[in-house]
Design a protein around this motif. Sequence first.
Motif, PDB file in Angstrom:
ATOM      1  N   PHE A   1      33.983  51.991  43.146  1.00  0.00           N
ATOM      2  CA  PHE A   1      34.829  51.700  41.999  1.00  0.00           C
ATOM      3  C   PHE A   1      33.976  51.299  40.801  1.00  0.00           C
ATOM      4  CE2 PHE A   1      38.270  50.482  45.175  1.00  0.00           C
ATOM      5  CZ  PHE A   1      38.929  51.686  45.026  1.00  0.00           C
ATOM      6  N   GLU A   2      34.523  51.482  39.637  1.00  0.00           N
ATOM      7  CA  GLU A   2      33.849  51.090  38.404  1.00  0.00           C
ATOM      8  C   GLU A   2      34.411  49.761  37.916  1.00  0.00           C
ATOM      9  OE1 GLU A   2      33.798  54.153  35.371  1.00  0.00           O
ATOM     10  OE2 GLU A   2      33.888  55.692  36.927  1.00  0.00           O
ATOM     11  N   VAL A   3      33.556  48.977  37.276  1.00  0.00           N
ATOM     12  CA  VAL A   3      34.034  47.769  36.614  1.00  0.00           C
ATOM     13  C   VAL A   3      34.754  48.231  35.351  1.00  0.00           C
ATOM     14  CG1 VAL A   3      33.374  45.643  35.436  1.00  0.00           C
ATOM     15  CG2 VAL A   3      32.213  46.315  37.567  1.00  0.00           C
ATOM     16  N   LEU A   4      36.063  47.970  35.294  1.00  0.00           N
ATOM     17  CA  LEU A   4      36.878  48.375  34.155  1.00  0.00           C
ATOM     18  C   LEU A   4      36.935  47.304  33.078  1.00  0.00           C
ATOM     19  CD1 LEU A   4      39.855  49.919  36.154  1.00  0.00           C
ATOM     20  CD2 LEU A   4      37.920  51.137  35.114  1.00  0.00           C
ATOM     21  N   TYR A   5      36.840  46.037  33.518  1.00  0.00           N
ATOM     22  CA  TYR A   5      36.952  44.927  32.576  1.00  0.00           C
ATOM     23  C   TYR A   5      36.472  43.663  33.272  1.00  0.00           C
ATOM     24  CZ  TYR A   5      39.017  41.760  29.139  1.00  0.00           C
ATOM     25  OH  TYR A   5      39.208  40.798  28.175  1.00  0.00           O
ATOM     26  N   GLU A   6      35.846  42.790  32.520  1.00  0.00           N
ATOM     27  CA  GLU A   6      35.408  41.489  33.037  1.00  0.00           C
ATOM     28  C   GLU A   6      35.793  40.415  32.044  1.00  0.00           C
ATOM     29  OE1 GLU A   6      31.329  41.301  34.919  1.00  0.00           O
ATOM     30  OE2 GLU A   6      31.135  43.173  33.778  1.00  0.00           O
ATOM     31  N   PHE A   7      36.043  39.221  32.549  1.00  0.00           N
ATOM     32  CA  PHE A   7      36.286  38.095  31.660  1.00  0.00           C
ATOM     33  C   PHE A   7      35.725  36.826  32.292  1.00  0.00           C
ATOM     34  CE2 PHE A   7      40.052  38.681  34.261  1.00  0.00           C
ATOM     35  CZ  PHE A   7      40.361  37.400  34.704  1.00  0.00           C
ATOM     36  N   ALA A   8      35.390  35.859  31.453  1.00  0.00           N
ATOM     37  CA  ALA A   8      34.844  34.583  31.920  1.00  0.00           C
ATOM     38  C   ALA A   8      35.432  33.461  31.093  1.00  0.00           C
ATOM     39  CB  ALA A   8      33.322  34.584  31.818  1.00  0.00           C
ATOM     40  N   GLY A   9      35.707  32.339  31.754  1.00  0.00           N
ATOM     41  CA  GLY A   9      36.185  31.163  31.056  1.00  0.00           C
ATOM     42  C   GLY A   9      37.542  31.337  30.399  1.00  0.00           C
ATOM     43  N   HIS A  10      38.382  32.198  30.936  1.00  0.00           N
ATOM     44  CA  HIS A  10      39.717  32.419  30.367  1.00  0.00           C
ATOM     45  C   HIS A  10      40.689  31.439  31.020  1.00  0.00           C
ATOM     46  CE1 HIS A  10      43.051  34.546  28.570  1.00  0.00           C
ATOM     47  NE2 HIS A  10      43.613  34.669  29.766  1.00  0.00           N
ATOM     48  N   ASP A  11      40.941  30.331  30.339  1.00  0.00           N
ATOM     49  CA  ASP A  11      41.804  29.274  30.874  1.00  0.00           C
ATOM     50  C   ASP A  11      41.330  28.808  32.255  1.00  0.00           C
ATOM     51  OD1 ASP A  11      43.468  29.254  28.611  1.00  0.00           O
ATOM     52  OD2 ASP A  11      44.767  30.809  29.459  1.00  0.00           O
ATOM     53  N   GLY A  12      40.011  28.744  32.446  1.00  0.00           N
ATOM     54  CA  GLY A  12      39.447  28.279  33.703  1.00  0.00           C
ATOM     55  C   GLY A  12      39.235  29.372  34.734  1.00  0.00           C
ATOM     56  N   PHE A  13      39.494  30.616  34.377  1.00  0.00           N
ATOM     57  CA  PHE A  13      39.347  31.731  35.307  1.00  0.00           C
ATOM     58  C   PHE A  13      38.241  32.682  34.868  1.00  0.00           C
ATOM     59  CE2 PHE A  13      43.603  30.345  36.166  1.00  0.00           C
ATOM     60  CZ  PHE A  13      43.814  30.615  37.505  1.00  0.00           C
ATOM     61  N   ASP A  14      37.513  33.199  35.849  1.00  0.00           N
ATOM     62  CA  ASP A  14      36.607  34.328  35.659  1.00  0.00           C
ATOM     63  C   ASP A  14      37.199  35.474  36.475  1.00  0.00           C
ATOM     64  OD1 ASP A  14      34.891  32.553  34.361  1.00  0.00           O
ATOM     65  OD2 ASP A  14      33.700  32.196  36.169  1.00  0.00           O
ATOM     66  N   GLY A  15      36.995  36.698  36.019  1.00  0.00           N
ATOM     67  CA  GLY A  15      37.565  37.799  36.776  1.00  0.00           C
ATOM     68  C   GLY A  15      36.924  39.130  36.477  1.00  0.00           C
ATOM     69  N   VAL A  16      37.151  40.060  37.399  1.00  0.00           N
ATOM     70  CA  VAL A  16      36.645  41.424  37.274  1.00  0.00           C
ATOM     71  C   VAL A  16      37.747  42.364  37.744  1.00  0.00           C
ATOM     72  CG1 VAL A  16      34.874  43.069  38.012  1.00  0.00           C
ATOM     73  CG2 VAL A  16      34.275  40.662  37.716  1.00  0.00           C
ATOM     74  N   MET A  17      37.958  43.432  36.964  1.00  0.00           N
ATOM     75  CA  MET A  17      38.902  44.481  37.343  1.00  0.00           C
ATOM     76  C   MET A  17      38.105  45.723  37.689  1.00  0.00           C
ATOM     77  SD  MET A  17      41.805  43.837  34.525  1.00  0.00           S
ATOM     78  CE  MET A  17      42.189  42.138  34.117  1.00  0.00           C
ATOM     79  N   LEU A  18      38.416  46.294  38.844  1.00  0.00           N
ATOM     80  CA  LEU A  18      37.697  47.454  39.358  1.00  0.00           C
ATOM     81  C   LEU A  18      38.668  48.591  39.653  1.00  0.00           C
ATOM     82  CD1 LEU A  18      36.002  45.044  41.663  1.00  0.00           C
ATOM     83  CD2 LEU A  18      34.562  46.661  40.475  1.00  0.00           C
ATOM     84  N   GLY A  19      38.192  49.808  39.468  1.00  0.00           N
ATOM     85  CA  GLY A  19      39.021  50.967  39.784  1.00  0.00           C
ATOM     86  C   GLY A  19      38.363  52.225  39.280  1.00  0.00           C
ATOM     87  N   ARG A  20      39.184  53.185  38.991  1.00  0.00           N
ATOM     88  CA  ARG A  20      38.750  54.459  38.415  1.00  0.00           C
ATOM     89  C   ARG A  20      39.523  54.669  37.131  1.00  0.00           C
ATOM     90  NH1 ARG A  20      35.149  57.867  41.551  1.00  0.00           N
ATOM     91  NH2 ARG A  20      34.840  56.642  43.419  1.00  0.00           N
TER      92      ARG A  20
END
Length: 138
Positions: A34-53
Amino acid sequence: MDTVADLGRSHIRIARPTDNLTAVVAFYRDGLGFEVLYEFAGHDGFDGVMLGRPGAGYHLEFTRAAGHVAGRAPTADNLLVFYLPDEAEWRAAVDRMERTGCRAVPAFNPYWDRQGSTFEDPDGYRVVLQHASWPAQA
């Protein structure tokens, strides 16, 4: 008259928390391709990564919340199943997982072992690479 949404045409996000964001991203990115589609850090205390095609009708989101323990999968039967009817594509997907160091595990439900390979991610959630078409014939 009520309007009914056509959920069959909607994009779906499968989201879950993890305590192992880096390792989980590597499993789905490197192992499943899968490809990293989007990443975020420090968003209201959350870090995250979205993966897919790009262009697919779904993507996976993994998040880590500061000060929150997500824990492991509640059972060995929490699955994402990918149907790969083409033998060469299925074999290539299994080989890719194995090249990244992942080893198949026995499925909790033996049905998945008949035509597939099951892999466990760093949180204990499982991915089945099923060599069959959908809808599959049981």
